[in-house]
Design an enzyme around this catalytic site. Structure first.
Site, short mmCIF file in Angstrom:
data_model
loop_
_atom_site.label_atom_id
_atom_site.label_comp_id
_atom_site.label_asym_id
_atom_site.label_seq_id
_atom_site.Cartn_x
_atom_site.Cartn_y
_atom_site.Cartn_z
CB THR A 187 47.08 3.85 67.11
OG1 THR A 187 45.99 4.70 67.44
CG2 THR A 187 48.18 4.08 68.14
CB SER A 194 39.89 3.76 62.61
OG SER A 194 39.73 3.99 63.99
CG ASP A 244 38.86 5.21 67.94
OD1 ASP A 244 39.13 4.62 69.00
OD2 ASP A 244 39.12 6.42 67.75
#
Length: 326
Positions: free
Chosen positions: A13, A57, A91
């Site tokens: 992100t 991820s 994540d």
């Protein structure tokens, strides 16, 4: 001499933006803009950006983690590098950071960071997280502390931290022990050392496969027996109940796996506390220990998988030393 800080971008992100047509978050290689926006804050550091990958991820694999570790060790072996910051999607950030904590040879600071909001969102936290992480990576007090995770101005140990919330900016927490320290403006302040015993596991390549089975009420041995028959795995992590207990209907499958040379590690689905050989009933921790099941202490199932994967890839017979019952 101006010290270099390696900024290793992997995606996530922190390297994403909002697509104006769909209003959804997508990857956008804006890393040069990100570095140029913050570099003026670091007059005594040369920030050296390097793009390893641009992926979310969930797409990160253990082989990616291995290559990241090899790259970091190669770069930080050079005297003019003081440390490294790895940007990563949140994540699976805790898995990559723990992998690196076990794998890396360097004792120079390595800090993993990310963001919960993308580059085009109001309150984008990538700027502050990256700035704080660079401060941590360049601080001599960060040397020999293992891999660190820095978001929201908190410094956590990779071996202790976990993602606790799907959205909150303060999602990364060491729930049992609290952060190692904080970043306060330009100051890096440590309050404590990590309580974890440090293992060093650096196989030349990953040769094993380890999967996780989440234990639920009434579960039987079907899934365990499938793994044995399919010969898919070298190790299994059981995310068990409470103190490290499973239904008695899983015992035959656990025996079958161990008899076929599959290493079985037990951890707990509870977010805090340790597994231990407390209960002597069928499927209880004491019974599992008698069968040869290994205990993961207070490691989560995902971190236990990383440790077992690395240990098995060393291709030695002394796997048990990396797991604990005390």
């Amino acid at each position: 001499m101006m010290q270099k800080i390696l900024i290793l971008f992997t995606g996530g992100t922190i390297s994403m933006t909002t697509d104006l047509s769909t209003k959804k978050t997508v990857l956008d290689d804006s890393n040069i803009d990100l570095i140029s926006s913050i570099s003026k804050r670091f007059q005594n550091n040369e920030l050296v950006p390097l793009v390893f990958s641009m992926k979310p991820s969930p797409a990160m694999t253990p082989n990616d983690m291995c290559r990241i570790g090899q790259l970091i060790d190669e770069k930080l072996s050079q005297d003019d590098y003081a440390g490294c910051v790895v940007t990563h999607g949140t994540d699976t950030l805790e898995e990559t950071s723990y992998f690196l904590d076990l794998f890396l040879q360097t004792r120079k600071p390595v800090v993993v960071t990310g963001s919960m909001r993308n580059y085009s969102e109001l309150g984008y936290d990538g700027f502050s997280n990256l700035v704080s992480s660079i401060l941590v990576a360049g601080n001599p007090a960060s040397i020999n502390r293992g891999v660190l995770v820095c978001l929201n101005d908190e410094i956590n140990s990779a071996s202790e931290v976990t993602k606790t919330h799907t959205l909150a900016l303060d999602t990364f927490k060491s729930m049992e022990f609290g952060p190692l320290g904080i970043v306060d403006e330009q100051d890096v302040i440590y309050y404590r050392e990590s309580v974890k015993h440090k293992y060093h596991l650096t196989p030349s390549q990953l040769t094993a496969r380890v999967d996780i089975i989440k234990v639920t009420t009434g579960m039987d041995s079907s899934l365990l027996n499938y793994y044995v028959e399919s010969k898919l795995v070298n190790g299994i992590v059981l995310e068990a109940f409470g103190r490290g207990n499973v239904p008695p209907t899983m015992v035959d499958g656990i025996k079958n796996a161990i008899n076929h040379g599959i290493k079985v590690v037990v951890t707990s689905r509870c977010p805090k506390g340790r597994v231990r050989d407390t209960y002597a009933y069928a499927g209880g921790g004491a019974h599992l220990k008698e069968l040869g099941v290994l205990f993961s202490g207070d490691l989560s199932s995902q971190k236990s998988r990383i440790k077992l994967l690395l240990a098995l890839s060393l291709n030695n017979d002394n796997i048990d030393q990396y797991f604990e019952i005390a």
